[in-house]
Design a protein around this motif. Structure first.
Motif, mmCIF file in Angstrom:
data_model
loop_
_atom_site.group_PDB
_atom_site.id
_atom_site.type_symbol
_atom_site.label_atom_id
_atom_site.label_comp_id
_atom_site.label_asym_id
_atom_site.label_seq_id
_atom_site.Cartn_x
_atom_site.Cartn_y
_atom_site.Cartn_z
ATOM 1 N N ASP A 8 -1.241 -6.380 -6.488
ATOM 2 C CA ASP A 8 -0.313 -6.408 -5.361
ATOM 3 C C ASP A 8 -0.023 -5.042 -4.739
ATOM 4 O OD1 ASP A 8 1.042 -5.659 -7.674
ATOM 5 O OD2 ASP A 8 2.884 -6.699 -7.137
ATOM 6 N N VAL A 9 -0.549 -3.954 -5.325
ATOM 7 C CA VAL A 9 -0.324 -2.627 -4.763
ATOM 8 C C VAL A 9 -1.643 -1.869 -4.742
ATOM 9 C CG1 VAL A 9 0.887 -0.411 -5.007
ATOM 10 C CG2 VAL A 9 2.051 -2.520 -5.614
ATOM 11 N N ALA A 10 -1.938 -1.235 -3.603
ATOM 12 C CA ALA A 10 -3.144 -0.424 -3.461
ATOM 13 C C ALA A 10 -2.759 0.973 -2.972
ATOM 14 C CB ALA A 10 -4.112 -1.072 -2.476
ATOM 15 N N ILE A 11 -3.620 1.933 -3.277
ATOM 16 C CA ILE A 11 -3.451 3.311 -2.814
ATOM 17 C C ILE A 11 -4.466 3.539 -1.704
ATOM 18 C CG2 ILE A 11 -3.572 5.744 -3.434
ATOM 19 C CD1 ILE A 11 -3.035 4.811 -6.363
ATOM 20 N N THR A 12 -3.986 3.854 -0.515
ATOM 21 C CA THR A 12 -4.857 4.145 0.609
ATOM 22 C C THR A 12 -5.200 5.628 0.585
ATOM 23 O OG1 THR A 12 -3.812 2.394 1.899
ATOM 24 C CG2 THR A 12 -5.088 4.017 3.113
ATOM 25 N N LEU A 13 -6.486 5.933 0.538
ATOM 26 C CA LEU A 13 -6.980 7.308 0.526
ATOM 27 C C LEU A 13 -7.279 7.684 1.969
ATOM 28 C CD1 LEU A 13 -9.385 6.864 -2.520
ATOM 29 C CD2 LEU A 13 -6.995 7.653 -2.541
ATOM 30 N N MET A 14 -6.336 8.353 2.595
ATOM 31 C CA MET A 14 -6.369 8.563 4.037
ATOM 32 C C MET A 14 -6.813 9.969 4.404
ATOM 33 S SD MET A 14 -5.764 6.925 6.884
ATOM 34 C CE MET A 14 -4.709 5.567 6.411
ATOM 35 N N ASP A 15 -7.874 10.039 5.211
ATOM 36 C CA ASP A 15 -8.323 11.300 5.779
ATOM 37 C C ASP A 15 -7.237 11.807 6.733
ATOM 38 O OD1 ASP A 15 -10.097 13.394 6.283
ATOM 39 O OD2 ASP A 15 -11.109 12.310 7.881
ATOM 40 N N ILE A 16 -7.036 13.102 6.780
ATOM 41 C CA ILE A 16 -6.012 13.672 7.660
ATOM 42 C C ILE A 16 -6.565 13.672 9.086
ATOM 43 C CG2 ILE A 16 -4.548 15.660 8.157
ATOM 44 C CD1 ILE A 16 -5.075 16.484 5.169
ATOM 45 N N PRO A 17 -5.972 12.871 9.972
ATOM 46 C CA PRO A 17 -6.538 12.747 11.318
ATOM 47 C C PRO A 17 -6.209 13.937 12.218
ATOM 48 C CG PRO A 17 -4.570 11.408 11.129
ATOM 49 C CD PRO A 17 -4.812 12.008 9.776
ATOM 50 N N GLY A 18 -7.105 14.163 13.153
ATOM 51 C CA GLY A 18 -6.865 15.150 14.206
ATOM 52 C C GLY A 18 -6.366 14.438 15.451
ATOM 53 N N PRO A 19 -6.561 15.027 16.618
ATOM 54 C CA PRO A 19 -6.121 14.387 17.859
ATOM 55 C C PRO A 19 -6.776 13.024 18.048
ATOM 56 C CG PRO A 19 -6.713 16.691 18.226
ATOM 57 C CD PRO A 19 -7.141 16.340 16.835
ATOM 58 N N PRO A 20 -6.110 12.057 18.575
ATOM 59 C CA PRO A 20 -4.795 12.120 19.207
ATOM 60 C C PRO A 20 -3.631 11.879 18.239
ATOM 61 C CG PRO A 20 -5.711 9.945 19.595
ATOM 62 C CD PRO A 20 -6.737 10.732 18.800
ATOM 63 N N VAL A 21 -3.913 11.572 16.967
ATOM 64 C CA VAL A 21 -2.816 11.303 16.026
ATOM 65 C C VAL A 21 -2.030 12.579 15.752
ATOM 66 C CG1 VAL A 21 -2.225 10.477 13.720
ATOM 67 C CG2 VAL A 21 -4.082 9.379 14.988
ATOM 68 N N HIS A 64 0.835 -1.191 0.000
ATOM 69 C CA HIS A 64 0.000 0.000 0.000
ATOM 70 C C HIS A 64 0.878 1.252 0.000
ATOM 71 C CE1 HIS A 64 -2.842 -2.964 1.533
ATOM 72 N NE2 HIS A 64 -3.824 -2.115 1.258
ATOM 73 N N VAL A 65 0.420 2.270 -0.682
ATOM 74 C CA VAL A 65 0.983 3.613 -0.566
ATOM 75 C C VAL A 65 -0.161 4.504 -0.107
ATOM 76 C CG1 VAL A 65 2.819 3.280 -2.256
ATOM 77 C CG2 VAL A 65 0.589 4.141 -3.004
ATOM 78 N N GLN A 66 0.146 5.560 0.590
ATOM 79 C CA GLN A 66 -0.890 6.414 1.170
ATOM 80 C C GLN A 66 -0.845 7.797 0.555
ATOM 81 O OE1 GLN A 66 -1.186 6.865 5.571
ATOM 82 N NE2 GLN A 66 -0.773 9.006 5.069
ATOM 83 N N VAL A 67 -2.019 8.348 0.301
ATOM 84 C CA VAL A 67 -2.119 9.760 -0.047
ATOM 85 C C VAL A 67 -3.145 10.387 0.895
ATOM 86 C CG1 VAL A 67 -1.430 9.506 -2.462
ATOM 87 C CG2 VAL A 67 -3.842 9.377 -1.875
ATOM 88 N N TRP A 68 -2.839 11.601 1.355
ATOM 89 C CA TRP A 68 -3.789 12.339 2.179
ATOM 90 C C TRP A 68 -4.876 12.876 1.279
ATOM 91 C CZ3 TRP A 68 -3.039 11.164 6.905
ATOM 92 C CH2 TRP A 68 -1.782 11.170 7.512
ATOM 93 N N VAL A 69 -6.111 12.850 1.754
ATOM 94 C CA VAL A 69 -7.230 13.432 1.012
ATOM 95 C C VAL A 69 -8.083 14.264 1.957
ATOM 96 C CG1 VAL A 69 -7.265 11.593 -0.732
ATOM 97 C CG2 VAL A 69 -8.721 11.376 1.291
ATOM 98 N N HIS A 70 -8.731 15.289 1.413
ATOM 99 C CA HIS A 70 -9.615 16.143 2.210
ATOM 100 C C HIS A 70 -10.962 15.476 2.472
ATOM 101 C CE1 HIS A 70 -6.946 19.534 2.154
ATOM 102 N NE2 HIS A 70 -6.976 19.624 0.842
ATOM 103 N N ASP A 71 -11.418 14.674 1.524
ATOM 104 C CA ASP A 71 -12.742 14.065 1.615
ATOM 105 C C ASP A 71 -12.670 12.678 0.988
ATOM 106 O OD1 ASP A 71 -15.379 13.256 0.557
ATOM 107 O OD2 ASP A 71 -16.068 15.215 1.255
ATOM 108 N N GLN A 72 -12.817 11.644 1.799
ATOM 109 C CA GLN A 72 -12.668 10.284 1.292
ATOM 110 C C GLN A 72 -13.721 9.919 0.252
ATOM 111 O OE1 GLN A 72 -12.340 8.357 5.228
ATOM 112 N NE2 GLN A 72 -10.424 7.471 4.477
ATOM 113 N N ASP A 73 -14.944 10.377 0.416
ATOM 114 C CA ASP A 73 -15.980 10.059 -0.570
ATOM 115 C C ASP A 73 -15.677 10.720 -1.918
ATOM 116 O OD1 ASP A 73 -17.567 8.386 1.079
ATOM 117 O OD2 ASP A 73 -18.485 10.150 2.000
ATOM 118 N N GLU A 74 -15.265 11.979 -1.880
ATOM 119 C CA GLU A 74 -14.881 12.685 -3.103
ATOM 120 C C GLU A 74 -13.680 12.002 -3.756
ATOM 121 O OE1 GLU A 74 -14.040 17.297 -4.272
ATOM 122 O OE2 GLU A 74 -12.897 16.494 -2.578
#
Length: 138
Positions: A54-67, A7-17
């Protein structure tokens, strides 16, 4: 020892979008969409290029606290909006045809297909501001 990149990760503002963009505009397929209530409804969302299992892109919401504290979260969002995050590279059999198809689907291009010493490449961005490229090798 490490065996394989999965997996590789990209930050996204809105996971549904992001899911709509990556599947409908880029033609990727949904791989995983799991919400975990025990972790504050954390959502694990991934997509991938059809035929490349064998490779996926994780569409990751930018977490707030506690991360991340709110200031850090805001800085990541700001950098993302400016296009200072992301950096995936894709291959294409025909860069011009890929450009024309993606452009017709509404993908925002930052560079049209351009001849380079290593092949023809083009740049585009997702709705969150991530910059990506695809290349047709010489």
């Amino acid at each position: 020892m490490l065996k394989q990149l999965t997996h590789v990760q990209v930050w996204v503002h809105d996971q549904d979008e992001a899911l709509k963009f990556y599947t409908e505009k880029l033609g990727m397929e949904l791989r995983e969409d799991v919400t975990v209530p025990e972790l504050g409804n954390f959502r694990w969302l991934s997509v991938g290029v059809p035929g490349q299992e064998d490779v996926a892109i994780t569409l990751m919401d930018i977490p707030g606290p506690p991360v991340f504290d709110e200031e850090t979260r805001q800085k990541i969002q700001d950098l993302l909006s400016r296009g200072a995050s992301g950096g995936l590279f894709f291959s294409a059999d025909n860069a011009q045809a890929t450009y024309e198809e993606l452009k017709s689907r509404g993908v925002d291009f930052t560079q049209e297909p351009t001849e380079q010493p290593y092949g023809i490449d083009a740049g585009f961005r997702d709705p969150s501001g991530n910059h990506f490229r695809f290349m047709q090798q010489s």
